[in-house]
Design a protein around this motif. Sequence first.
Motif, PDB file in Angstrom:
ATOM      1  N   GLY A 168       0.808  -1.211   0.000  1.00 46.77           N
ATOM      2  CA  GLY A 168       0.000   0.000   0.000  1.00 46.77           C
ATOM      3  C   GLY A 168       0.844   1.264   0.000  1.00 46.77           C
ATOM      4  O   GLY A 168       2.062   1.229   0.195  1.00 46.77           O
ATOM      5  N   ASP A 169       0.210   2.379  -0.224  1.00 51.71           N
ATOM      6  CA  ASP A 169       0.856   3.692  -0.239  1.00 51.71           C
ATOM      7  C   ASP A 169       0.053   4.581   0.709  1.00 51.71           C
ATOM      8  O   ASP A 169      -1.056   5.021   0.385  1.00 51.71           O
ATOM      9  N   PHE A 170       0.609   4.842   1.899  1.00 51.94           N
ATOM     10  CA  PHE A 170      -0.134   5.542   2.949  1.00 51.94           C
ATOM     11  C   PHE A 170      -0.505   6.966   2.540  1.00 51.94           C
ATOM     12  O   PHE A 170      -1.623   7.424   2.801  1.00 51.94           O
ATOM     13  N   ASN A 171       0.408   7.659   1.914  1.00 52.46           N
ATOM     14  CA  ASN A 171       0.120   9.045   1.515  1.00 52.46           C
ATOM     15  C   ASN A 171      -0.974   9.091   0.445  1.00 52.46           C
ATOM     16  O   ASN A 171      -1.838   9.973   0.460  1.00 52.46           O
ATOM     17  N   ARG A 172      -0.914   8.144  -0.483  1.00 56.88           N
ATOM     18  CA  ARG A 172      -1.973   8.067  -1.500  1.00 56.88           C
ATOM     19  C   ARG A 172      -3.305   7.738  -0.836  1.00 56.88           C
ATOM     20  O   ARG A 172      -4.353   8.294  -1.203  1.00 56.88           O
ATOM     21  N   LEU A 173      -3.271   6.826   0.143  1.00 61.30           N
ATOM     22  CA  LEU A 173      -4.486   6.475   0.877  1.00 61.30           C
ATOM     23  C   LEU A 173      -5.094   7.700   1.545  1.00 61.30           C
ATOM     24  O   LEU A 173      -6.311   7.928   1.463  1.00 61.30           O
ATOM     25  N   LEU A 174      -4.271   8.502   2.221  1.00 59.23           N
ATOM     26  CA  LEU A 174      -4.787   9.670   2.932  1.00 59.23           C
ATOM     27  C   LEU A 174      -5.481  10.641   1.971  1.00 59.23           C
ATOM     28  O   LEU A 174      -6.529  11.214   2.298  1.00 59.23           O
ATOM     29  N   LYS A 175      -4.901  10.824   0.775  1.00 56.65           N
ATOM     30  CA  LYS A 175      -5.549  11.681  -0.227  1.00 56.65           C
ATOM     31  C   LYS A 175      -6.901  11.120  -0.641  1.00 56.65           C
ATOM     32  O   LYS A 175      -7.881  11.856  -0.781  1.00 56.65           O
ATOM     33  N   ASN A 176      -6.941   9.796  -0.815  1.00 48.61           N
ATOM     34  CA  ASN A 176      -8.203   9.164  -1.216  1.00 48.61           C
ATOM     35  C   ASN A 176      -9.234   9.211  -0.098  1.00 48.61           C
ATOM     36  O   ASN A 176     -10.436   9.342  -0.357  1.00 48.61           O
ATOM     37  N   LEU A 177      -8.781   9.094   1.164  1.00 47.28           N
ATOM     38  CA  LEU A 177      -9.710   9.214   2.285  1.00 47.28           C
ATOM     39  C   LEU A 177     -10.322  10.613   2.329  1.00 47.28           C
ATOM     40  O   LEU A 177     -11.515  10.768   2.634  1.00 47.28           O
ATOM     41  N   ASP A 178      -9.527  11.626   2.025  1.00 48.53           N
ATOM     42  CA  ASP A 178     -10.059  12.993   1.963  1.00 48.53           C
ATOM     43  C   ASP A 178     -11.093  13.111   0.837  1.00 48.53           C
ATOM     44  O   ASP A 178     -12.123  13.790   0.992  1.00 48.53           O
ATOM     45  N   PHE A 179     -10.823  12.441  -0.282  1.00 50.26           N
ATOM     46  CA  PHE A 179     -11.766  12.444  -1.405  1.00 50.26           C
ATOM     47  C   PHE A 179     -13.093  11.796  -0.994  1.00 50.26           C
ATOM     48  O   PHE A 179     -14.177  12.330  -1.255  1.00 50.26           O
ATOM     49  N   ILE A 180     -13.004  10.659  -0.309  1.00 53.22           N
ATOM     50  CA  ILE A 180     -14.206   9.956   0.139  1.00 53.22           C
ATOM     51  C   ILE A 180     -14.954  10.798   1.178  1.00 53.22           C
ATOM     52  O   ILE A 180     -16.186  10.893   1.151  1.00 53.22           O
ATOM     53  N   ALA A 181     -14.197  11.413   2.092  1.00 51.98           N
ATOM     54  CA  ALA A 181     -14.816  12.248   3.121  1.00 51.98           C
ATOM     55  C   ALA A 181     -15.584  13.410   2.489  1.00 51.98           C
ATOM     56  O   ALA A 181     -16.669  13.788   2.953  1.00 51.98           O
ATOM     57  N   ALA A 182     -15.029  13.979   1.429  1.00 54.16           N
ATOM     58  CA  ALA A 182     -15.719  15.070   0.739  1.00 54.16           C
ATOM     59  C   ALA A 182     -17.013  14.569   0.104  1.00 54.16           C
ATOM     60  O   ALA A 182     -18.041  15.268   0.132  1.00 54.16           O
ATOM     61  N   LYS A 183     -16.984  13.354  -0.451  1.00 52.44           N
ATOM     62  CA  LYS A 183     -18.197  12.764  -1.025  1.00 52.44           C
ATOM     63  C   LYS A 183     -19.247  12.530   0.056  1.00 52.44           C
ATOM     64  O   LYS A 183     -20.449  12.678  -0.179  1.00 52.44           O
ATOM     65  N   ARG A 184     -18.789  12.158   1.247  1.00 56.98           N
ATOM     66  CA  ARG A 184     -19.731  11.945   2.359  1.00 56.98           C
ATOM     67  C   ARG A 184     -20.346  13.270   2.795  1.00 56.98           C
ATOM     68  O   ARG A 184     -21.552  13.357   3.054  1.00 56.98           O
ATOM     69  N   ARG A 185     -19.527  14.307   2.881  1.00 56.37           N
ATOM     70  CA  ARG A 185     -20.039  15.613   3.315  1.00 56.37           C
ATOM     71  C   ARG A 185     -21.069  16.163   2.338  1.00 56.37           C
ATOM     72  O   ARG A 185     -22.033  16.824   2.743  1.00 56.37           O
ATOM     73  N   SER A 186     -20.871  15.880   1.054  1.00 53.66           N
ATOM     74  CA  SER A 186     -21.810  16.366   0.041  1.00 53.66           C
ATOM     75  C   SER A 186     -22.984  15.408  -0.151  1.00 53.66           C
ATOM     76  O   SER A 186     -23.841  15.630  -1.017  1.00 53.66           O
ATOM     77  N   ASN A 187     -23.008  14.341   0.658  1.00 56.32           N
ATOM     78  CA  ASN A 187     -24.069  13.335   0.623  1.00 56.32           C
ATOM     79  C   ASN A 187     -24.088  12.538  -0.683  1.00 56.32           C
ATOM     80  O   ASN A 187     -25.092  11.921  -1.026  1.00 56.32           O
ATOM     81  N   ASP A 188     -22.975  12.523  -1.414  1.00 59.73           N
ATOM     82  CA  ASP A 188     -22.864  11.669  -2.598  1.00 59.73           C
ATOM     83  C   ASP A 188     -22.730  10.211  -2.192  1.00 59.73           C
ATOM     84  O   ASP A 188     -23.001   9.317  -2.988  1.00 59.73           O
ATOM     85  N   ILE A 189     -22.248   9.963  -0.989  1.00 61.31           N
ATOM     86  CA  ILE A 189     -22.344   8.634  -0.385  1.00 61.31           C
ATOM     87  C   ILE A 189     -23.081   8.802   0.941  1.00 61.31           C
ATOM     88  O   ILE A 189     -23.018   9.861   1.568  1.00 61.31           O
ATOM     89  N   LYS A 190     -23.801   7.763   1.335  1.00 58.38           N
ATOM     90  CA  LYS A 190     -24.685   7.874   2.500  1.00 58.38           C
ATOM     91  C   LYS A 190     -24.014   7.417   3.796  1.00 58.38           C
ATOM     92  O   LYS A 190     -24.514   7.714   4.884  1.00 58.38           O
ATOM     93  N   ARG A 191     -22.896   6.683   3.669  1.00 56.82           N
ATOM     94  CA  ARG A 191     -22.225   6.191   4.866  1.00 56.82           C
ATOM     95  C   ARG A 191     -20.752   5.972   4.562  1.00 56.82           C
ATOM     96  O   ARG A 191     -20.392   5.479   3.495  1.00 56.82           O
ATOM     97  N   PHE A 192     -19.896   6.328   5.521  1.00 58.38           N
ATOM     98  CA  PHE A 192     -18.450   6.190   5.385  1.00 58.38           C
ATOM     99  C   PHE A 192     -17.908   5.609   6.686  1.00 58.38           C
ATOM    100  O   PHE A 192     -18.040   6.217   7.749  1.00 58.38           O
ATOM    101  N   ASP A 193     -17.352   4.403   6.616  1.00 58.19           N
ATOM    102  CA  ASP A 193     -16.806   3.719   7.786  1.00 58.19           C
ATOM    103  C   ASP A 193     -15.347   3.365   7.537  1.00 58.19           C
ATOM    104  O   ASP A 193     -14.950   3.080   6.400  1.00 58.19           O
ATOM    105  N   ILE A 194     -14.549   3.345   8.599  1.00 50.30           N
ATOM    106  CA  ILE A 194     -13.183   2.843   8.500  1.00 50.30           C
ATOM    107  C   ILE A 194     -13.012   1.672   9.459  1.00 50.30           C
ATOM    108  O   ILE A 194     -13.625   1.634  10.531  1.00 50.30           O
TER     109      ILE A 194
END
Length: 381
Positions: free
Chosen positions: A253-279
Amino acid sequence: MDTPEAAEEASSKVFPEALRDRFCPSPWSYAEIFSTGEVFVCCSAWTNFKFIGNIFTDPPELVWNSRQAIAMRAGILEGSFCECDHLKCPHIFGNLLPTRQSIRQAWHGGVMGEAIDRNLTSLAHGPLVVKLNTDESCNLSCPSCRDKLLVAAKSKQARLQLAFDNFILPFLKDARILVLSGDGDPFGSNHYRHVMIQTAEHLPNLKVGLHTNAVLLDEKAWEDCRLEGRTEMVQVSIDAATEKTYSIVRRGGDFNRLLKNLDFIAAKRRSNDIKRFDIIFVVQTHNFEEMKDFILLGKQLGVDSVEFMLIYQWSRGLNSVEYQQQKIWGAEHPRHREFLKVISDPIFRDPMVTMAALDMLLSEIQPAEIATPTGEAFQKY
Protein backbone atom coordinates in the motif's frame (compact mmCIF):
# COMPACT_ATOMS: atom_id res chain seq x y z
CA MET A 1 -10.11 -15.83 34.09
CA ASP A 2 -13.09 -17.45 32.37
CA THR A 3 -12.37 -20.15 29.83
CA PRO A 4 -14.13 -20.46 26.43
CA GLU A 5 -15.99 -23.45 27.90
CA ALA A 6 -17.24 -21.34 30.81
CA ALA A 7 -18.27 -18.58 28.41
CA GLU A 8 -20.21 -21.09 26.32
CA GLU A 9 -22.01 -22.44 29.39
CA ALA A 10 -22.89 -18.92 30.50
CA SER A 11 -24.14 -17.98 27.04
CA SER A 12 -26.47 -20.97 26.91
CA LYS A 13 -28.17 -19.70 30.06
CA VAL A 14 -28.27 -16.00 29.21
CA PHE A 15 -28.64 -15.54 25.48
CA PRO A 16 -32.00 -17.24 24.74
CA GLU A 17 -33.92 -14.91 27.06
CA ALA A 18 -31.84 -11.89 26.08
CA LEU A 19 -32.50 -12.59 22.40
CA ARG A 20 -36.23 -13.03 22.64
CA ASP A 21 -36.99 -9.41 21.80
CA ARG A 22 -34.11 -9.07 19.32
CA PHE A 23 -34.14 -9.43 15.58
CA CYS A 24 -31.60 -10.05 12.83
CA PRO A 25 -32.74 -8.85 9.39
CA SER A 26 -30.05 -10.69 7.42
CA PRO A 27 -31.94 -13.89 6.45
CA TRP A 28 -34.76 -11.74 5.05
CA SER A 29 -32.55 -9.25 3.23
CA TYR A 30 -28.97 -10.39 2.65
CA ALA A 31 -27.12 -12.89 0.47
CA GLU A 32 -23.38 -13.38 0.19
CA ILE A 33 -22.14 -15.37 -2.80
CA PHE A 34 -18.84 -17.25 -2.91
CA SER A 35 -16.83 -18.31 -5.96
CA THR A 36 -18.07 -21.87 -5.39
CA GLY A 37 -21.65 -20.66 -5.93
CA GLU A 38 -22.60 -21.23 -2.30
CA VAL A 39 -24.88 -18.62 -0.79
CA PHE A 40 -24.98 -17.45 2.83
CA VAL A 41 -27.37 -15.09 4.57
CA CYS A 42 -24.71 -13.67 6.90
CA CYS A 43 -20.99 -14.06 7.53
CA SER A 44 -20.28 -17.75 6.91
CA ALA A 45 -18.23 -18.19 10.10
CA TRP A 46 -21.04 -16.88 12.32
CA THR A 47 -23.29 -19.81 11.35
CA ASN A 48 -20.55 -22.46 11.21
CA PHE A 49 -20.62 -22.32 7.39
CA LYS A 50 -24.28 -23.19 6.90
CA PHE A 51 -24.97 -22.15 3.34
CA ILE A 52 -28.56 -21.96 2.09
CA GLY A 53 -27.90 -23.29 -1.42
CA ASN A 54 -25.78 -23.01 -4.54
CA ILE A 55 -26.67 -20.68 -7.40
CA PHE A 56 -24.74 -22.86 -9.86
CA THR A 57 -27.06 -25.81 -9.27
CA ASP A 58 -30.43 -24.35 -8.22
CA PRO A 59 -32.70 -21.48 -9.37
CA PRO A 60 -32.45 -18.30 -7.23
CA GLU A 61 -35.94 -18.70 -5.75
CA LEU A 62 -35.15 -22.23 -4.53
CA VAL A 63 -31.88 -21.10 -2.98
CA TRP A 64 -33.49 -18.13 -1.26
CA ASN A 65 -36.30 -20.26 0.21
CA SER A 66 -34.34 -23.43 0.85
CA ARG A 67 -34.87 -25.59 3.92
CA GLN A 68 -31.78 -24.06 5.56
CA ALA A 69 -32.89 -20.50 4.84
CA ILE A 70 -36.34 -21.18 6.31
CA ALA A 71 -34.78 -22.77 9.40
CA MET A 72 -32.62 -19.71 10.01
CA ARG A 73 -35.60 -17.36 9.73
CA ALA A 74 -37.71 -19.57 12.00
CA GLY A 75 -34.99 -19.63 14.68
CA ILE A 76 -34.88 -15.84 14.77
CA LEU A 77 -38.67 -15.44 14.83
CA GLU A 78 -38.98 -17.85 17.76
CA GLY A 79 -36.22 -15.95 19.60
CA SER A 80 -33.77 -18.85 19.94
CA PHE A 81 -31.42 -17.94 17.07
CA CYS A 82 -30.75 -21.67 17.05
CA GLU A 83 -29.07 -21.72 13.63
CA CYS A 84 -26.56 -19.03 14.66
CA ASP A 85 -23.37 -19.46 16.65
CA HIS A 86 -23.96 -17.29 19.71
CA LEU A 87 -20.27 -17.16 20.57
CA LYS A 88 -19.04 -16.19 17.11
CA CYS A 89 -21.64 -13.70 15.90
CA PRO A 90 -20.48 -10.25 17.13
CA HIS A 91 -24.03 -8.91 16.89
CA ILE A 92 -25.10 -11.52 19.44
CA PHE A 93 -22.18 -11.59 21.88
CA GLY A 94 -21.73 -7.82 21.53
CA ASN A 95 -25.44 -7.20 22.22
CA LEU A 96 -25.69 -5.21 18.99
CA LEU A 97 -28.85 -6.70 17.48
CA PRO A 98 -31.77 -4.29 17.00
CA THR A 99 -35.01 -4.89 18.86
CA ARG A 100 -38.09 -6.07 17.00
CA GLN A 101 -39.50 -2.59 17.37
CA SER A 102 -36.42 -0.59 16.36
CA ILE A 103 -35.83 -2.66 13.20
CA ARG A 104 -39.08 -1.23 11.85
CA GLN A 105 -37.37 2.17 11.62
CA ALA A 106 -34.57 0.86 9.39
CA TRP A 107 -34.46 1.46 5.62
CA HIS A 108 -35.95 -2.01 5.09
CA GLY A 109 -38.23 -1.72 8.10
CA GLY A 110 -41.42 -2.35 6.13
CA VAL A 111 -40.16 -5.73 4.95
CA MET A 112 -38.91 -6.65 8.42
CA GLY A 113 -42.11 -5.55 10.14
CA GLU A 114 -44.18 -7.69 7.80
CA ALA A 115 -41.90 -10.69 8.44
CA ILE A 116 -42.31 -10.29 12.20
CA ASP A 117 -46.07 -9.64 12.15
CA ARG A 118 -46.84 -12.46 9.70
CA ASN A 119 -44.17 -14.88 10.93
CA LEU A 120 -42.78 -15.15 7.39
CA THR A 121 -40.12 -17.75 6.71
CA SER A 122 -40.75 -18.27 2.98
CA LEU A 123 -40.37 -15.08 0.96
CA ALA A 124 -41.85 -13.82 -2.30
CA HIS A 125 -39.06 -11.25 -2.70
CA GLY A 126 -35.39 -11.97 -3.24
CA PRO A 127 -32.45 -10.56 -1.26
CA LEU A 128 -32.33 -6.79 -0.91
CA VAL A 129 -28.56 -6.71 -0.42
CA VAL A 130 -26.18 -9.01 -2.32
CA LYS A 131 -22.49 -9.21 -1.52
CA LEU A 132 -19.99 -10.75 -3.93
CA ASN A 133 -17.19 -12.83 -2.48
CA THR A 134 -16.14 -14.29 -5.81
CA ASP A 135 -12.80 -12.75 -6.82
CA GLU A 136 -9.78 -12.72 -4.51
CA SER A 137 -7.86 -10.28 -6.77
CA CYS A 138 -6.37 -7.39 -4.80
CA ASN A 139 -3.70 -4.73 -5.21
CA LEU A 140 -2.36 -5.46 -1.71
CA SER A 141 -1.04 -8.60 -0.01
CA CYS A 142 -1.81 -7.90 3.64
CA PRO A 143 -0.12 -10.58 5.84
CA SER A 144 -3.30 -11.11 7.85
CA CYS A 145 -5.15 -12.10 4.66
CA ARG A 146 -2.68 -13.60 2.16
CA ASP A 147 0.96 -14.56 1.81
CA LYS A 148 1.36 -13.19 -1.73
CA LEU A 149 -0.22 -10.91 -4.29
CA LEU A 150 -3.27 -12.56 -5.88
CA VAL A 151 -4.67 -11.40 -9.21
CA ALA A 152 -7.03 -13.53 -11.31
CA ALA A 153 -5.72 -14.68 -14.68
CA LYS A 154 -7.69 -13.69 -17.78
CA SER A 155 -9.13 -17.20 -18.06
CA LYS A 156 -10.51 -16.99 -14.53
CA GLN A 157 -11.86 -13.50 -15.15
CA ALA A 158 -13.76 -14.88 -18.14
CA ARG A 159 -15.28 -17.62 -15.93
CA LEU A 160 -16.23 -15.07 -13.31
CA GLN A 161 -17.93 -12.94 -15.93
CA LEU A 162 -19.87 -15.93 -17.24
CA ALA A 163 -20.99 -16.80 -13.71
CA PHE A 164 -22.08 -13.23 -13.07
CA ASP A 165 -24.07 -12.98 -16.33
CA ASN A 166 -25.77 -16.37 -16.06
CA PHE A 167 -26.23 -16.96 -12.34
CA ILE A 168 -25.69 -13.85 -10.23
CA LEU A 169 -27.61 -11.29 -12.28
CA PRO A 170 -30.91 -13.23 -11.85
CA PHE A 171 -30.28 -13.16 -8.10
CA LEU A 172 -30.29 -9.34 -8.22
CA LYS A 173 -33.88 -8.93 -9.41
CA ASP A 174 -35.08 -7.40 -6.12
CA ALA A 175 -31.72 -6.17 -4.82
CA ARG A 176 -31.33 -2.54 -3.81
CA ILE A 177 -27.64 -2.71 -2.92
CA LEU A 178 -24.74 -4.69 -4.40
CA VAL A 179 -21.72 -4.89 -2.07
CA LEU A 180 -18.21 -5.26 -3.47
CA SER A 181 -16.46 -7.11 -2.05
CA GLY A 182 -16.14 -9.79 0.60
CA ASP A 183 -12.81 -10.92 -0.82
CA GLY A 184 -10.22 -9.03 -2.82
CA ASP A 185 -10.70 -5.34 -3.64
CA PRO A 186 -13.32 -3.77 -5.93
CA PHE A 187 -10.68 -1.64 -7.65
CA GLY A 188 -7.90 -4.24 -7.63
CA SER A 189 -10.15 -6.66 -9.53
CA ASN A 190 -10.84 -6.20 -13.23
CA HIS A 191 -13.92 -8.38 -12.81
CA TYR A 192 -15.42 -6.20 -10.09
CA ARG A 193 -14.69 -3.08 -12.13
CA HIS A 194 -16.64 -4.66 -15.00
CA VAL A 195 -19.48 -5.46 -12.61
CA MET A 196 -19.69 -1.83 -11.48
CA ILE A 197 -19.76 -0.60 -15.08
CA GLN A 198 -22.28 -3.24 -16.21
CA THR A 199 -24.70 -2.59 -13.37
CA ALA A 200 -24.54 1.15 -14.08
CA GLU A 201 -25.69 0.37 -17.63
CA HIS A 202 -28.22 -2.39 -16.98
CA LEU A 203 -29.37 -1.83 -13.37
CA PRO A 204 -29.18 1.95 -12.91
CA ASN A 205 -31.36 1.90 -9.78
CA LEU A 206 -29.09 -0.60 -8.03
CA LYS A 207 -26.95 1.08 -5.39
CA VAL A 208 -23.37 0.03 -4.73
CA GLY A 209 -21.67 -0.59 -1.38
CA LEU A 210 -17.88 -0.65 -1.37
CA HIS A 211 -15.58 -2.53 0.98
CA THR A 212 -12.10 -1.52 -0.14
CA ASN A 213 -8.56 -0.69 0.91
CA ALA A 214 -9.13 2.60 -1.02
CA VAL A 215 -5.57 2.85 -2.35
CA LEU A 216 -7.02 2.83 -5.87
CA LEU A 217 -10.25 4.67 -5.06
CA ASP A 218 -9.51 8.12 -6.43
CA GLU A 219 -11.55 10.49 -8.56
CA LYS A 220 -10.58 8.72 -11.79
CA ALA A 221 -11.68 5.30 -10.48
CA TRP A 222 -14.91 6.89 -9.23
CA GLU A 223 -15.64 8.21 -12.71
CA ASP A 224 -14.43 5.11 -14.60
CA CYS A 225 -16.65 2.81 -12.54
CA ARG A 226 -19.60 5.19 -12.82
CA LEU A 227 -20.16 5.48 -9.09
CA GLU A 228 -21.59 8.99 -8.96
CA GLY A 229 -25.18 9.03 -7.74
CA ARG A 230 -25.36 5.34 -6.92
CA THR A 231 -22.90 4.71 -4.07
CA GLU A 232 -24.63 3.86 -0.81
CA MET A 233 -21.62 3.35 1.44
CA VAL A 234 -17.84 3.10 1.50
CA GLN A 235 -16.07 0.97 4.10
CA VAL A 236 -12.29 1.28 4.10
CA SER A 237 -10.01 -1.29 5.75
CA ILE A 238 -6.88 0.49 6.97
CA ASP A 239 -5.50 -1.24 10.12
CA ALA A 240 -3.06 1.56 11.01
CA ALA A 241 -2.79 5.23 11.94
CA THR A 242 0.82 5.79 10.87
CA GLU A 243 2.76 5.24 7.67
CA LYS A 244 5.29 2.98 9.41
CA THR A 245 2.71 0.53 10.71
CA TYR A 246 0.67 0.72 7.52
CA SER A 247 3.68 -0.44 5.49
CA ILE A 248 3.76 -3.60 7.62
CA VAL A 249 0.10 -4.54 7.92
CA ARG A 250 -0.94 -3.34 4.45
CA ARG A 251 1.84 -4.74 2.33
CA GLY A 252 2.05 -3.00 -1.06
CA GLY A 253 0.00 0.00 0.00
CA ASP A 254 0.86 3.69 -0.24
CA PHE A 255 -0.13 5.54 2.95
CA ASN A 256 0.12 9.04 1.52
CA ARG A 257 -1.97 8.07 -1.50
CA LEU A 258 -4.49 6.47 0.88
CA LEU A 259 -4.79 9.67 2.93
CA LYS A 260 -5.55 11.68 -0.23
CA ASN A 261 -8.20 9.16 -1.22
CA LEU A 262 -9.71 9.21 2.28
CA ASP A 263 -10.06 12.99 1.96
CA PHE A 264 -11.77 12.44 -1.41
CA ILE A 265 -14.21 9.96 0.14
CA ALA A 266 -14.82 12.25 3.12
CA ALA A 267 -15.72 15.07 0.74
CA LYS A 268 -18.20 12.76 -1.03
CA ARG A 269 -19.73 11.94 2.36
CA ARG A 270 -20.04 15.61 3.32
CA SER A 271 -21.81 16.37 0.04
CA ASN A 272 -24.07 13.33 0.62
CA ASP A 273 -22.86 11.67 -2.60
CA ILE A 274 -22.34 8.63 -0.39
CA LYS A 275 -24.69 7.87 2.50
CA ARG A 276 -22.22 6.19 4.87
CA PHE A 277 -18.45 6.19 5.39
CA ASP A 278 -16.81 3.72 7.79
CA ILE A 279 -13.18 2.84 8.50
CA ILE A 280 -12.07 -0.57 9.75
CA PHE A 281 -9.11 -1.74 11.82
CA VAL A 282 -8.12 -5.40 12.27
CA VAL A 283 -6.50 -5.48 15.72
CA GLN A 284 -3.14 -7.27 15.99
CA THR A 285 0.17 -6.98 17.81
CA HIS A 286 1.63 -4.84 15.04
CA ASN A 287 -0.97 -2.09 15.43
CA PHE A 288 -2.85 -2.20 18.74
CA GLU A 289 -0.96 0.79 20.14
CA GLU A 290 -2.47 2.94 17.35
CA MET A 291 -6.11 2.13 18.09
CA LYS A 292 -6.83 5.44 19.85
CA ASP A 293 -5.13 7.42 17.09
CA PHE A 294 -7.25 5.54 14.57
CA ILE A 295 -10.39 6.78 16.31
CA LEU A 296 -9.02 10.31 16.15
CA LEU A 297 -8.37 9.83 12.42
CA GLY A 298 -12.00 8.80 12.03
CA LYS A 299 -13.15 11.94 13.83
CA GLN A 300 -10.93 14.08 11.61
CA LEU A 301 -12.43 12.49 8.49
CA GLY A 302 -15.99 12.76 9.80
CA VAL A 303 -16.73 9.05 9.33
CA ASP A 304 -19.96 7.44 10.48
CA SER A 305 -18.19 4.69 12.38
CA VAL A 306 -14.80 3.34 13.39
CA GLU A 307 -14.92 -0.45 13.63
CA PHE A 308 -12.38 -2.65 15.37
CA MET A 309 -12.25 -6.34 14.48
CA LEU A 310 -10.08 -9.00 16.12
CA ILE A 311 -7.52 -10.73 13.97
CA TYR A 312 -8.36 -14.35 13.11
CA GLN A 313 -6.39 -16.91 11.16
CA TRP A 314 -7.32 -16.87 7.48
CA SER A 315 -6.43 -20.03 5.61
CA ARG A 316 -4.11 -18.32 3.11
CA GLY A 317 -2.59 -15.76 5.51
CA LEU A 318 -0.52 -16.15 8.65
CA ASN A 319 0.73 -19.59 9.65
CA SER A 320 -0.07 -20.86 13.16
CA VAL A 321 3.07 -19.45 14.77
CA GLU A 322 2.71 -16.05 13.10
CA TYR A 323 -0.96 -15.92 14.04
CA GLN A 324 -0.26 -16.56 17.72
CA GLN A 325 2.32 -13.78 17.63
CA GLN A 326 -0.29 -11.36 16.26
CA LYS A 327 -3.21 -12.57 18.41
CA ILE A 328 -2.90 -9.73 20.90
CA TRP A 329 -6.47 -10.35 22.10
CA GLY A 330 -5.50 -13.80 23.40
CA ALA A 331 -5.02 -13.96 27.18
CA GLU A 332 -1.83 -15.98 26.69
CA HIS A 333 -0.14 -13.23 24.64
CA PRO A 334 2.78 -11.65 26.55
CA ARG A 335 1.52 -8.12 25.79
CA HIS A 336 -2.16 -8.81 26.42
CA ARG A 337 -2.25 -6.57 29.50
CA GLU A 338 -0.92 -3.67 27.46
CA PHE A 339 -3.74 -4.28 24.98
CA LEU A 340 -6.37 -4.27 27.75
CA LYS A 341 -5.00 -0.97 29.01
CA VAL A 342 -5.35 0.56 25.54
CA ILE A 343 -8.99 -0.50 25.10
CA SER A 344 -9.94 0.63 28.62
CA ASP A 345 -9.63 4.24 27.45
CA PRO A 346 -13.05 5.99 27.63
CA ILE A 347 -12.74 6.95 23.95
CA PHE A 348 -13.72 3.37 23.04
CA ARG A 349 -17.19 4.16 24.48
CA ASP A 350 -17.69 6.91 21.91
CA PRO A 351 -20.93 6.20 19.98
CA MET A 352 -19.02 6.21 16.69
CA VAL A 353 -16.79 3.32 17.84
CA THR A 354 -17.82 -0.29 17.30
CA MET A 355 -15.91 -3.14 18.91
CA ALA A 356 -18.19 -6.09 19.57
CA ALA A 357 -15.78 -7.92 21.89
CA LEU A 358 -14.92 -4.88 24.02
CA ASP A 359 -16.97 -5.76 27.10
CA MET A 360 -15.98 -9.43 26.95
CA LEU A 361 -12.28 -8.62 26.78
CA LEU A 362 -12.43 -6.05 29.57
CA SER A 363 -14.28 -8.66 31.68
CA GLU A 364 -11.44 -11.07 30.88
CA ILE A 365 -13.67 -13.41 28.91
CA GLN A 366 -12.06 -14.76 25.77
CA PRO A 367 -14.06 -14.49 22.54
CA ALA A 368 -14.48 -17.66 20.51
CA GLU A 369 -11.88 -18.52 17.90
CA ILE A 370 -13.05 -18.24 14.29
CA ALA A 371 -11.52 -20.14 11.41
CA THR A 372 -11.81 -18.08 8.25
CA PRO A 373 -11.46 -19.92 4.94
CA THR A 374 -11.37 -17.70 1.88
CA GLY A 375 -11.34 -17.87 -1.89
CA GLU A 376 -10.67 -21.29 -3.40
CA ALA A 377 -9.74 -22.63 0.04
CA PHE A 378 -13.39 -22.20 1.01
CA GLN A 379 -14.11 -25.53 -0.66
CA LYS A 380 -12.02 -27.24 2.01
CA TYR A 381 -14.03 -26.16 5.05
